[in-house]
Scaffold this motif. Sequence first.
Motif, PDB file in Angstrom:
ATOM      1  N   TYR A  62      33.883  37.413  40.001  1.00 23.32           N
ATOM      2  CA  TYR A  62      33.583  38.453  39.015  1.00 23.32           C
ATOM      3  C   TYR A  62      32.198  38.213  38.418  1.00 23.32           C
ATOM      4  O   TYR A  62      31.865  37.090  38.044  1.00 23.32           O
ATOM      5  CB  TYR A  62      34.624  38.439  37.898  1.00 23.32           C
ATOM      6  CG  TYR A  62      36.036  38.682  38.387  1.00 23.32           C
ATOM      7  CD1 TYR A  62      36.514  39.970  38.584  1.00 23.32           C
ATOM      8  CD2 TYR A  62      36.893  37.610  38.661  1.00 23.32           C
ATOM      9  CE1 TYR A  62      37.813  40.194  39.048  1.00 23.32           C
ATOM     10  CE2 TYR A  62      38.175  37.818  39.119  1.00 23.32           C
ATOM     11  CZ  TYR A  62      38.636  39.122  39.309  1.00 23.32           C
ATOM     12  OH  TYR A  62      39.909  39.335  39.767  1.00 23.32           O
ATOM     13  N   GLN A  91      35.443  42.815  33.907  1.00 23.03           N
ATOM     14  CA  GLN A  91      36.271  42.673  35.112  1.00 23.03           C
ATOM     15  C   GLN A  91      37.224  41.485  34.988  1.00 23.03           C
ATOM     16  O   GLN A  91      38.424  41.600  35.254  1.00 23.03           O
ATOM     17  CB  GLN A  91      35.384  42.461  36.340  1.00 23.03           C
ATOM     18  CG  GLN A  91      34.451  43.609  36.681  1.00 23.03           C
ATOM     19  CD  GLN A  91      33.460  43.205  37.776  1.00 23.03           C
ATOM     20  OE1 GLN A  91      33.111  42.038  37.917  1.00 23.03           O
ATOM     21  NE2 GLN A  91      33.026  44.191  38.557  1.00 23.03           N
ATOM     22  N   ILE A  92      36.671  40.322  34.595  1.00 21.82           N
ATOM     23  CA  ILE A  92      37.517  39.116  34.560  1.00 21.82           C
ATOM     24  C   ILE A  92      38.496  39.167  33.401  1.00 21.82           C
ATOM     25  O   ILE A  92      39.611  38.644  33.486  1.00 21.82           O
ATOM     26  CB  ILE A  92      36.672  37.816  34.554  1.00 21.82           C
ATOM     27  CG1 ILE A  92      37.587  36.629  34.925  1.00 21.82           C
ATOM     28  CG2 ILE A  92      35.977  37.595  33.209  1.00 21.82           C
ATOM     29  CD1 ILE A  92      36.860  35.391  35.365  1.00 21.82           C
ATOM     30  N   GLU A 105      38.580  35.844  44.226  1.00 14.27           N
ATOM     31  CA  GLU A 105      37.828  36.889  43.526  1.00 14.27           C
ATOM     32  C   GLU A 105      36.643  36.280  42.781  1.00 14.27           C
ATOM     33  O   GLU A 105      36.787  35.254  42.104  1.00 14.27           O
ATOM     34  CB  GLU A 105      38.731  37.627  42.532  1.00 14.27           C
ATOM     35  CG  GLU A 105      39.865  38.412  43.179  1.00 14.27           C
ATOM     36  CD  GLU A 105      39.346  39.583  44.004  1.00 14.27           C
ATOM     37  OE1 GLU A 105      38.230  40.058  43.756  1.00 14.27           O
ATOM     38  OE2 GLU A 105      40.079  40.014  44.918  1.00 14.27           O
ATOM     39  N   TYR A 123      33.856  33.214  37.760  1.00 12.73           N
ATOM     40  CA  TYR A 123      33.101  34.106  36.872  1.00 12.73           C
ATOM     41  C   TYR A 123      31.639  33.691  36.969  1.00 12.73           C
ATOM     42  O   TYR A 123      31.259  32.613  36.521  1.00 12.73           O
ATOM     43  CB  TYR A 123      33.622  33.985  35.440  1.00 12.73           C
ATOM     44  CG  TYR A 123      32.857  34.813  34.418  1.00 12.73           C
ATOM     45  CD1 TYR A 123      32.491  36.133  34.673  1.00 12.73           C
ATOM     46  CD2 TYR A 123      32.530  34.268  33.181  1.00 12.73           C
ATOM     47  CE1 TYR A 123      31.806  36.879  33.723  1.00 12.73           C
ATOM     48  CE2 TYR A 123      31.850  35.006  32.221  1.00 12.73           C
ATOM     49  CZ  TYR A 123      31.491  36.322  32.498  1.00 12.73           C
ATOM     50  OH  TYR A 123      30.809  37.061  31.557  1.00 12.73           O
TER      51      TYR A 123
END
Length: 283
Positions: free
Chosen positions: A4, A9-10, A2, A93
């Motif tokens: 982000y 979101q994270i 993922e 991130y």
Amino acid sequence: MEVYSEKQQITVALEAVKAKNLSVGFVPTMGALHQGHLELVRKALLENDQVVVSIFVNPTQFDNKEDLEKYPRTLETDVNLLKEVHPNRIMVYAPSVTDVYEDELKSQHFDFDGLEHEMEGKFRSGHFDGVGTIVKRLFEIVKPDNAYFGEKDFQQLAIIKKMVEKHDIPVNIVPCIIYREMNGLAMSSRNARLKPEYKEAAPFIYKTLTAAKAKFGTESAVEVMEWVEKQFYTHDLLKLEYFIIADEDTLKTVTKKIEFKKYRAFIAVYADDIRLIDNIALN
């Protein structure tokens, strides 16, 4: 894996991780990842259940606008490299400047008990306020159990430790050894920008550091510093900005050796317009 781009979101994703009582390791980077970064990530994976890697070129720690503009941004390549390390246990991130700083793109002012005024602080105005600001914000977003930093930026590492201590931030800072190319050159994202002749010349930096370490056993700190300056004075391609021998705890330049104190040599060199730093423990 993922990726982000927004802190909201994270934060949600990490809350789910922590709800399972899993540990979180954090490796903050500015991207353009190399094997040195990946070794930090591997160490974090060994010691934590989940790892977060931030990829963010932080504008507030650049005193040179041109250097900021030239800094490589290679997010897709970086993510692919991280997938090769581990496809499932790494979150990325990669925020925008607005996501991190919102409407206020400026540094917080920090007091690092004088660590910020030595070495890099003398040559890079406001740099460590920028570093402190971004690392503190990232810690607040990620809330890691452990955070991993390379010793190549030893002064930065000392300053982050000091910030964590003074601001009572609940994170364990893990120092990691300097990862080097086969020729001794400390790994850096800047190395990719070196022209071939400068890339060939750059290992002279580490060669000089190791020679200085050997000399430090029998000669005074002042004599060793003068010797290093002479080595670069006659070098055709590399320009010495500074070489100092400092106390590891205070980072203050040493003039006289004291028994049981730990000392480290620090160097900054220009290879054309690329600034390279390195350091070595002396005892």
